[in-house]
Design an enzyme around this catalytic site. Sequence first.
Site, mmCIF file in Angstrom:
data_model
loop_
_atom_site.group_PDB
_atom_site.id
_atom_site.type_symbol
_atom_site.label_atom_id
_atom_site.label_comp_id
_atom_site.label_asym_id
_atom_site.label_seq_id
_atom_site.Cartn_x
_atom_site.Cartn_y
_atom_site.Cartn_z
ATOM 1 C CE1 TYR A 61 -4.362 1.532 1.136
ATOM 2 C CE2 TYR A 61 -2.762 3.310 1.286
ATOM 3 C CZ TYR A 61 -4.065 2.884 1.202
ATOM 4 O OH TYR A 61 -5.081 3.802 1.176
ATOM 5 C CE1 TYR A 126 4.275 2.900 1.801
ATOM 6 C CE2 TYR A 126 5.856 4.661 2.210
ATOM 7 C CZ TYR A 126 5.504 3.498 1.569
ATOM 8 O OH TYR A 126 6.393 2.902 0.701
ATOM 9 C CD1 TRP A 151 12.209 9.843 -2.352
ATOM 10 C CD2 TRP A 151 13.159 11.332 -3.724
ATOM 11 N NE1 TRP A 151 12.372 11.005 -1.648
ATOM 12 C CE2 TRP A 151 12.955 11.941 -2.458
ATOM 13 C CE3 TRP A 151 13.754 12.073 -4.743
ATOM 14 C CZ2 TRP A 151 13.314 13.266 -2.200
ATOM 15 C CZ3 TRP A 151 14.109 13.380 -4.484
ATOM 16 C CH2 TRP A 151 13.893 13.980 -3.228
#
Length: 287
Positions: A61, A126, A151
């Site tokens: 997720y 998260y 990233w």
Amino acid sequence: MNILVTGANGQLGNGMRLVSKDSKDNYIFTDVAELDITDAAAVSKMVMDNDINVIVNCAAYTNVDKAESDAEFAEVLNAKAVRNLADAVKANGGTLIHVSTDYVFGGSKGNTPRTEDEPANPTGVYGVTKLHGEQEIEKSGVKALIFRTAWLYSEFGRNFVKTMLDLTSTRPELKVVFDQCGTPTYALDLAAAIFDIIENRRMDGNEGIYHFSNEGVCSWYDFTKMIAEYSGNTACNIQPCHSDEFPSPVVRPSYSVLDKTKYKSTFGKTIPYWTDSLKVCLKNLGH
């Protein structure tokens, strides 16, 4: 050897498809349509029926903002499902290769690259749920290699590079934050690193947590400037701005550069500089 790749339709999963296409090993690629990793019984059956030796878990997720209002499902996918994978492959005597994130360091301060043994301090759902996933792996006792990355971008799906390609080609002016620094990571570079470890049977004896991103450091502003320059979108006036100009429910890491010394010394590898990999990705995208 039989290798199960979960989350195979995502950036890293698609990268694994590409780098493993000529392997003599048997790669089985699944996403939620083929295997619901939140279903422990289904995971166990998949592993046993196919005699899986290695699971590469690319499923997660990853919507950082949405996770704040969807914490329960984020926990299920980023932690409980990871335990399902760990238990299933352990029962078959295999290894789990799991992908985690720099967001486990969300609350860290300073501008020193993060090492694997630095205490985690996530600030949002998260990061917390991804850290829980790492902890579930440890509690399971499975043989595992955990790769924290940051990233991530690629030719596949939605990501920062593709978004900025669109914006810098269609807008006369763009503001991008300059007070968050890290290192872009080309998904195919990480996929290649994982594939190399599997292909050369380097898992056993090298279990543990590793950091992997491309080399170097930049802000999101610098990243955008290079995307625009390399793609020829130079008409857009790109200006730096502060994070508070783009309010978010999550406090994002201000400096989350990962120290890759452990990976490089353990496996004897070098990692491409971020601008070199960006050029490769943009070329593949037709720029």
